[in-house]
Design a protein around this motif. Sequence first.
Motif, PDB file in Angstrom:
ATOM      1  N   LYS A 201      34.393  38.958  20.683  1.00 36.41           N
ATOM      2  CA  LYS A 201      35.542  37.712  21.360  1.00 36.41           C
ATOM      3  C   LYS A 201      36.291  39.496  22.542  1.00 36.41           C
ATOM      4  O   LYS A 201      36.587  39.620  23.697  1.00 36.41           O
ATOM      5  N   ALA A 202      36.687  39.378  21.655  1.00 37.83           N
ATOM      6  CA  ALA A 202      38.147  40.149  22.257  1.00 37.83           C
ATOM      7  C   ALA A 202      37.622  41.964  23.093  1.00 37.83           C
ATOM      8  O   ALA A 202      37.812  41.908  23.844  1.00 37.83           O
ATOM      9  N   VAL A 203      36.556  42.394  22.925  1.00 38.29           N
ATOM     10  CA  VAL A 203      35.616  43.207  23.368  1.00 38.29           C
ATOM     11  C   VAL A 203      35.362  43.088  24.741  1.00 38.29           C
ATOM     12  O   VAL A 203      35.859  43.600  25.294  1.00 38.29           O
ATOM     13  N   MET A 204      34.625  41.735  24.827  1.00 36.22           N
ATOM     14  CA  MET A 204      33.852  41.174  25.510  1.00 36.22           C
ATOM     15  C   MET A 204      34.966  40.636  27.414  1.00 36.22           C
ATOM     16  O   MET A 204      35.148  41.340  28.272  1.00 36.22           O
ATOM     17  N   HIS A 205      36.248  40.719  26.507  1.00 33.69           N
ATOM     18  CA  HIS A 205      37.380  39.748  27.572  1.00 33.69           C
ATOM     19  C   HIS A 205      37.673  41.075  27.825  1.00 33.69           C
ATOM     20  O   HIS A 205      38.444  40.885  28.870  1.00 33.69           O
ATOM     21  N   ARG A 206      38.437  42.460  26.991  1.00 31.13           N
ATOM     22  CA  ARG A 206      38.439  43.662  27.809  1.00 31.13           C
ATOM     23  C   ARG A 206      37.854  44.193  28.872  1.00 31.13           C
ATOM     24  O   ARG A 206      38.071  44.513  29.837  1.00 31.13           O
ATOM     25  N   LEU A 207      36.026  44.413  28.673  1.00 29.87           N
ATOM     26  CA  LEU A 207      35.534  44.765  29.574  1.00 29.87           C
ATOM     27  C   LEU A 207      35.579  43.675  30.836  1.00 29.87           C
ATOM     28  O   LEU A 207      35.369  44.037  31.778  1.00 29.87           O
ATOM     29  N   MET A 208      35.660  42.157  30.847  1.00 23.31           N
ATOM     30  CA  MET A 208      35.082  41.215  31.454  1.00 23.31           C
ATOM     31  C   MET A 208      36.401  41.973  32.487  1.00 23.31           C
ATOM     32  O   MET A 208      36.649  42.171  33.923  1.00 23.31           O
ATOM     33  N   ARG A 209      38.367  42.630  32.056  1.00 17.08           N
ATOM     34  CA  ARG A 209      39.131  42.788  32.734  1.00 17.08           C
ATOM     35  C   ARG A 209      39.230  43.666  32.922  1.00 17.08           C
ATOM     36  O   ARG A 209      39.525  44.218  34.179  1.00 17.08           O
ATOM     37  N   GLU A 210      38.308  44.585  32.594  1.00 16.05           N
ATOM     38  CA  GLU A 210      38.135  46.044  33.617  1.00 16.05           C
ATOM     39  C   GLU A 210      37.650  45.834  34.396  1.00 16.05           C
ATOM     40  O   GLU A 210      37.646  46.741  35.251  1.00 16.05           O
ATOM     41  N   ALA A 211      35.854  45.325  34.485  1.00 10.28           N
ATOM     42  CA  ALA A 211      35.644  44.586  35.596  1.00 10.28           C
ATOM     43  C   ALA A 211      36.008  43.933  36.562  1.00 10.28           C
ATOM     44  O   ALA A 211      35.630  45.046  37.791  1.00 10.28           O
ATOM     45  N   ARG A 212      36.737  43.252  36.429  1.00 13.72           N
ATOM     46  CA  ARG A 212      37.549  42.455  37.555  1.00 13.72           C
ATOM     47  C   ARG A 212      38.687  43.896  38.296  1.00 13.72           C
ATOM     48  O   ARG A 212      38.907  44.055  39.455  1.00 13.72           O
ATOM     49  N   GLU A 213      39.227  44.714  37.364  1.00 13.78           N
ATOM     50  CA  GLU A 213      39.941  45.370  37.644  1.00 13.78           C
ATOM     51  C   GLU A 213      40.072  47.196  38.720  1.00 13.78           C
ATOM     52  O   GLU A 213      39.922  47.035  39.883  1.00 13.78           O
ATOM     53  N   ARG A 214      37.994  47.068  38.112  1.00 17.91           N
ATOM     54  CA  ARG A 214      37.430  47.954  39.223  1.00 17.91           C
ATOM     55  C   ARG A 214      37.090  46.986  40.431  1.00 17.91           C
ATOM     56  O   ARG A 214      36.526  47.929  41.058  1.00 17.91           O
ATOM     57  N   ALA A 215      36.838  45.874  40.282  1.00 20.31           N
ATOM     58  CA  ALA A 215      36.374  44.881  41.198  1.00 20.31           C
ATOM     59  C   ALA A 215      36.844  45.151  42.472  1.00 20.31           C
ATOM     60  O   ALA A 215      36.643  45.300  43.463  1.00 20.31           O
ATOM     61  N   GLY A 216      38.509  45.376  42.606  1.00 19.19           N
ATOM     62  CA  GLY A 216      39.586  45.959  43.037  1.00 19.19           C
ATOM     63  C   GLY A 216      39.881  47.159  43.727  1.00 19.19           C
ATOM     64  O   GLY A 216      40.774  47.464  44.102  1.00 19.19           O
ATOM     65  N   ALA A 217      39.157  47.948  42.354  1.00 20.71           N
ATOM     66  CA  ALA A 217      39.436  49.190  43.227  1.00 20.71           C
ATOM     67  C   ALA A 217      38.395  50.052  44.291  1.00 20.71           C
ATOM     68  O   ALA A 217      37.275  49.044  43.938  1.00 20.71           O
ATOM     69  N   ALA A 218      38.673  50.866  44.834  1.00 18.03           N
ATOM     70  CA  ALA A 218      38.007  51.378  45.735  1.00 18.03           C
ATOM     71  C   ALA A 218      36.078  51.631  44.948  1.00 18.03           C
ATOM     72  O   ALA A 218      36.405  52.133  43.456  1.00 18.03           O
ATOM     73  N   PRO A 219      35.136  51.946  45.511  1.00 13.91           N
ATOM     74  CA  PRO A 219      34.225  51.656  44.545  1.00 13.91           C
ATOM     75  C   PRO A 219      33.963  52.950  44.089  1.00 13.91           C
ATOM     76  O   PRO A 219      33.927  53.313  44.846  1.00 13.91           O
ATOM     77  N   LYS A 220      33.432  53.010  42.647  1.00 12.21           N
ATOM     78  CA  LYS A 220      32.676  54.584  41.987  1.00 12.21           C
ATOM     79  C   LYS A 220      31.205  54.237  41.677  1.00 12.21           C
ATOM     80  O   LYS A 220      30.844  53.105  41.696  1.00 12.21           O
TER      81      LYS A 220
END
Length: 144
Positions: A56-75
């Motif tokens: 669960k901790a890994v999945m939560h980290r991945l979700m947070r990172e995905a949210r951060e990337r969504a706000g950044a310039a698309p890569k």
Amino acid sequence: MTQTKEPGTTTAAPKGLRRGAIKDTPTGDYEARHPLTGEPMGAVFTLRGPEHPQRKAVMHRLMREARERAGAAPKPADPAEDEAEMLALLADNIVGWSHVYDEHGAPLPYSAAAATELVNDPEQQWLVEQLIAATRRRELFIKA
């Protein structure tokens, strides 16, 4: 299941859900199947379930990172990076095994490094597919 009403008579137990009678477990076992015949092979892999705290901790980290990337310039997505991350997650979710042997027939002891090597072996991707599917089978991680 039946309940005794009077000696010699029974009635059906009431239907319903008794809280706590069926529980998620942190890990579950999956027996690999032969990729051509579908027959069980005897090799059993212990996997972290969806409710395992580390998974669960890994999945939560991945979700947070995905949210951060969504706000950044698309890569542009890199399929090789995505595949490497998926294999790393799978290796991390394998926490043990039994009846797994090396190419010479000697027992292959479980270790995190051995799990990483196994899932990254290009000749074992049939097994990787099975293990990924197993991590999504909720019933493997439930105890009644």
